[in-house]
Design an enzyme around this catalytic site. Structure first.
Site, PDB file in Angstrom:
ATOM      1  N   ILE A 180       0.848  -1.208   0.000  1.00 15.94           N
ATOM      2  CA  ILE A 180       0.000   0.000   0.000  1.00 15.94           C
ATOM      3  C   ILE A 180       0.879   1.252   0.000  1.00 15.94           C
ATOM      4  O   ILE A 180       0.609   2.221  -0.721  1.00 15.94           O
ATOM      5  CB  ILE A 180      -0.972  -0.018   1.204  1.00 15.94           C
ATOM      6  CG1 ILE A 180      -1.906  -1.230   1.102  1.00 15.94           C
ATOM      7  CG2 ILE A 180      -1.794   1.286   1.258  1.00 15.94           C
ATOM      8  CD1 ILE A 180      -2.866  -1.411   2.263  1.00 15.94           C
TER       9      ILE A 180
ATOM     10  N   GLY B 255       8.393  -5.231   3.048  1.00 16.80           N
ATOM     11  CA  GLY B 255       8.351  -4.424   1.829  1.00 16.80           C
ATOM     12  C   GLY B 255       9.513  -4.781   0.924  1.00 16.80           C
ATOM     13  O   GLY B 255      10.368  -5.588   1.276  1.00 16.80           O
TER      14      GLY B 255
ATOM     15  N   LEU C 170       2.310   3.691   7.992  1.00 15.89           N
ATOM     16  CA  LEU C 170       1.841   2.408   7.449  1.00 15.89           C
ATOM     17  C   LEU C 170       2.712   1.242   7.894  1.00 15.89           C
ATOM     18  O   LEU C 170       2.349   0.079   7.663  1.00 15.89           O
ATOM     19  CB  LEU C 170       1.844   2.471   5.903  1.00 15.89           C
ATOM     20  CG  LEU C 170       0.561   2.925   5.188  1.00 15.89           C
ATOM     21  CD1 LEU C 170       0.073   4.254   5.691  1.00 15.89           C
ATOM     22  CD2 LEU C 170       0.781   3.006   3.691  1.00 15.89           C
TER      23      LEU C 170
ATOM     24  N   THR D 210       6.572  -4.504  16.828  1.00 14.21           N
ATOM     25  CA  THR D 210       6.571  -3.572  15.688  1.00 14.21           C
ATOM     26  C   THR D 210       5.333  -2.693  15.730  1.00 14.21           C
ATOM     27  O   THR D 210       5.418  -1.465  15.615  1.00 14.21           O
ATOM     28  CB  THR D 210       6.584  -4.358  14.350  1.00 14.21           C
ATOM     29  OG1 THR D 210       7.690  -5.224  14.352  1.00 14.21           O
ATOM     30  CG2 THR D 210       6.666  -3.417  13.164  1.00 14.21           C
TER      31      THR D 210
ATOM     32  N   ALA E 109      -2.491   4.010  10.004  1.00 11.02           N
ATOM     33  CA  ALA E 109      -3.174   2.895   9.336  1.00 11.02           C
ATOM     34  C   ALA E 109      -3.508   1.815  10.354  1.00 11.02           C
ATOM     35  O   ALA E 109      -2.630   1.264  11.011  1.00 11.02           O
ATOM     36  CB  ALA E 109      -2.294   2.325   8.235  1.00 11.02           C
TER      37      ALA E 109
ATOM     38  N   TYR F 255      -2.551  -9.346  16.597  1.00 11.50           N
ATOM     39  CA  TYR F 255      -2.533  -8.324  15.539  1.00 11.50           C
ATOM     40  C   TYR F 255      -3.638  -7.297  15.812  1.00 11.50           C
ATOM     41  O   TYR F 255      -3.382  -6.089  15.875  1.00 11.50           O
ATOM     42  CB  TYR F 255      -2.740  -9.004  14.178  1.00 11.50           C
ATOM     43  CG  TYR F 255      -2.751  -8.038  13.019  1.00 11.50           C
ATOM     44  CD1 TYR F 255      -1.757  -7.068  12.877  1.00 11.50           C
ATOM     45  CD2 TYR F 255      -3.744  -8.109  12.043  1.00 11.50           C
ATOM     46  CE1 TYR F 255      -1.757  -6.198  11.795  1.00 11.50           C
ATOM     47  CE2 TYR F 255      -3.748  -7.249  10.965  1.00 11.50           C
ATOM     48  CZ  TYR F 255      -2.760  -6.288  10.844  1.00 11.50           C
ATOM     49  OH  TYR F 255      -2.777  -5.431   9.783  1.00 11.50           O
TER      50      TYR F 255
ATOM     51  N   LYS G 196      -3.090  -3.347  17.011  1.00 10.44           N
ATOM     52  CA  LYS G 196      -3.578  -2.204  16.229  1.00 10.44           C
ATOM     53  C   LYS G 196      -4.619  -1.407  17.018  1.00 10.44           C
ATOM     54  O   LYS G 196      -4.720  -0.183  16.871  1.00 10.44           O
ATOM     55  CB  LYS G 196      -4.159  -2.657  14.876  1.00 10.44           C
ATOM     56  CG  LYS G 196      -3.159  -3.283  13.927  1.00 10.44           C
ATOM     57  CD  LYS G 196      -1.910  -2.451  13.673  1.00 10.44           C
ATOM     58  CE  LYS G 196      -2.107  -1.245  12.780  1.00 10.44           C
ATOM     59  NZ  LYS G 196      -0.825  -0.555  12.473  1.00 10.44           N
TER      60      LYS G 196
END
Ligand code: UDP
Length: 328
Positions: A20, A44, A84, A103, A125, A157, A161
Site C-alpha cells: 500500500i 516491503g 503504514l 513492531t 493505518a 494483531y 492495532k
C-alpha cells in the site's frame, strides 16, 4: 473533496516500500507532493519503489524505525506522516507474534511521540481486523471490538492495532495532535505479495502456475476487496480533510464475495485448469485458528468526509492482479 494547497506538501510514509505504501508514494508524487519513505524492508521491497527512484520529489531510507534520531529528522522534515509500517498478514502474525506486537505498538508510539513535538499530522493505518469476532455486519466505526483469547496468536494483531488507535486518539484528545485513524479493509492489487498469506495473490499465482487453488475452511467466509489505487486515493483525501481529524474511518469496498466465489472467479479469468482444494484451517494456520465469517465495512462516514468510496468491481480488480503476475 478539499483541494491541495499550491506549495508542495512534504510527506513521510513509514512502510513506504510495502504494497500500500508504494502505491501511496506514486499517488502523492503524481499530485505534486514530495515523498520521503522509511522502510526496513522486512516485508516491503525496494523493487516496489523502483518506478519513483529518479523522481525529483522522492527519497527513501532503508532503516529501522527504532533508529530514533533518524526518524526524528524525517518527522521534522514532513508536513504529514502516513504511518503504514506494521507487521501485516495473518501468516506472519501467527508465525512471529513477538515481532508483530513489538513492531505494531513500538513503531506507532515512536511516530506519535515525535510528531507530537512539532504538532505534525499523522494518518495512522489500522485494520478491519480490530472488529474481530463481531458478527454485526456491516461494521461501523463505533461498533464493539470483539477479540478472542490471548492464547490465540492471531488476536495479537487486532489488539496491537487497537492499542495504536487508542494511543493516536489519546494524543489527539490530550495533546491536540492532528491524527486520523483509518481502518483498512481487504486491499488488493498489483504488487501485493502472497508470501504473507494474502488470498488474492496466492490464488492468482496458483491458478497461473497450474497448482491447486487453496481455499481455507469451507470457502463460505466472505470479504470485501478494494483496489489499492482507490484506497490510496481515500487515504490522501482523508489527510486533506480537516473534519477527519480525531476520527476513526473505515476504508473499503462494500462488495462482498465468498472466498470460494473468489477462487472460482480467479479460475475463470485466468482460464486455469487448477482444481479448487479445501484446506482445513488448522493445516493452513494453527490448531484452533478462528477466521472471520464476514467482514463488511460501513462506509457512510468515509463518503461524508471525502465524497467517495472504493467502487472498482471485483472482476476488474482480479484482472489487474492477473495482468501484473503475467508480466513478471
Ligand atoms: N485464504 C484462503 N486461501 C489462501 C489465503 C487465504 O482461503 O491461500 C482465506 C483466509 O482464510 C481468509 C480469506 O481468505 O478467510 C482472506 O485472507 P487474507 O489473509 O487475504 O485476509 P484477512 O481477511 O484474513 O485479513
Amino acid at each position: 473533496m478539499n483541494q491541495l494547497k499550491s506549495q508542495p506538501v512534504k510527506v513521510l510514509i513509514t512502510g513506504g516500500a510495502g504494497f500500500i505504501g508504494s502505491h501511496l508514494t506514486g499517488h502523492l508524487l503524481a499530485q505534486g507532493q514530495r515523498v520521503e519513505v522509511i522502510d526496513d524492508l522486512s516485508t516491503g521491497s525496494i523493487a516496489n519503489l523502483e518506478p519513483y527512484r529518479d523522481h525529483a520529489g522522492f527519497s527513501y531510507q532503508v532503516a529501522d524505525m527504532r533508529d530514533l534520531p533518524l526518524l526524528a529528522e524525517m518527522v521534522d522534515r514532513a508536513d504529514v506522516i502516513y504511518h503504514l509500517a506494521a507487521a501485516v498478514g495473518v501468516r506472519l502474525i501467527v508465525e512471529s507474534p513477538v515481532k508483530t506486537i513489538e513492531t505494531n505498538v513500538g513503531c506507532t508510539e515512536a511516530v506519535l511521540k515525535l510528531a507530537n513535538k512539532k504538532g505534525k499530522k499523522v494518518i495512522v493505518a489500522s485494520t478491519s481486523e480490530v472488529y474481530g469476532k463481531n458478527d454485526q455486519v456491516p461494521f461501523a466505526e463505533d461498533h464493539d471490538l470483539v477479540m478472542g483469547p490471548t492464547v490465540k496468536a492471531r488476536w495479537s494483531y487486532a489488539c496491537s492495532k487497537a492499542i495504536d488507535e487508542f494511543l493516536a486518539l489519546a494524543y489527539h484528545k490530550a495533546r491536540r495532535l492532528p491524527v486520523v485513524v483509518v481502518r483498512l479493509f481487504n486491499t488488493v492489487g498489483p504488487g501485493q505479495t502472497g508470501r504473507y498469506g494474502m488470498v488474492l495473490p496466492n490464488f492468482v499465482r496458483q491458478a497461473l502456475g497450474g497448482k491447486p487453488i487453496t481455499v481455507y475452511g469451507d470457502g463460505t467466509q466472505s470479504r470485501c476487496f478494494s483496489g489499492v489505487g482507490e484506497v490510496v486515493g481515500c487515504l490522501s483525501a482523508l489527510a486533506q480533510c480537516p473534519e477527519a481529524v480525531g476520527e476513526v474511518v473505515n476504508v473499503g469496498s462494500t462488495q462482498e464475495i465468498s472466498i470460494m466465489g473468489l477462487a472460482e472467479l480467479v479460475k475463470e479469468l485466468t482460464g486455469s485448469d487448477s482444481a479448487i482444494k479445501l484446506i482445513p484451517y488448522e493445516d493452513a494456520y494453527e490448531e484452533g485458528f478462528e477466521d472471520m465469517p464476514r467482514r463488511i465495512p460501513e462506509v457512510s462516514k468515509l463518503d461524508r468526509l471525502v465524497g467517495f468510496t472504493p467502487q472498482m468491481g471485483i472482476s476488474e480488480i482480479v484482472q489487474s492482479v492477473i495482468d501484473h503476475y503475467r508480466k513478471l
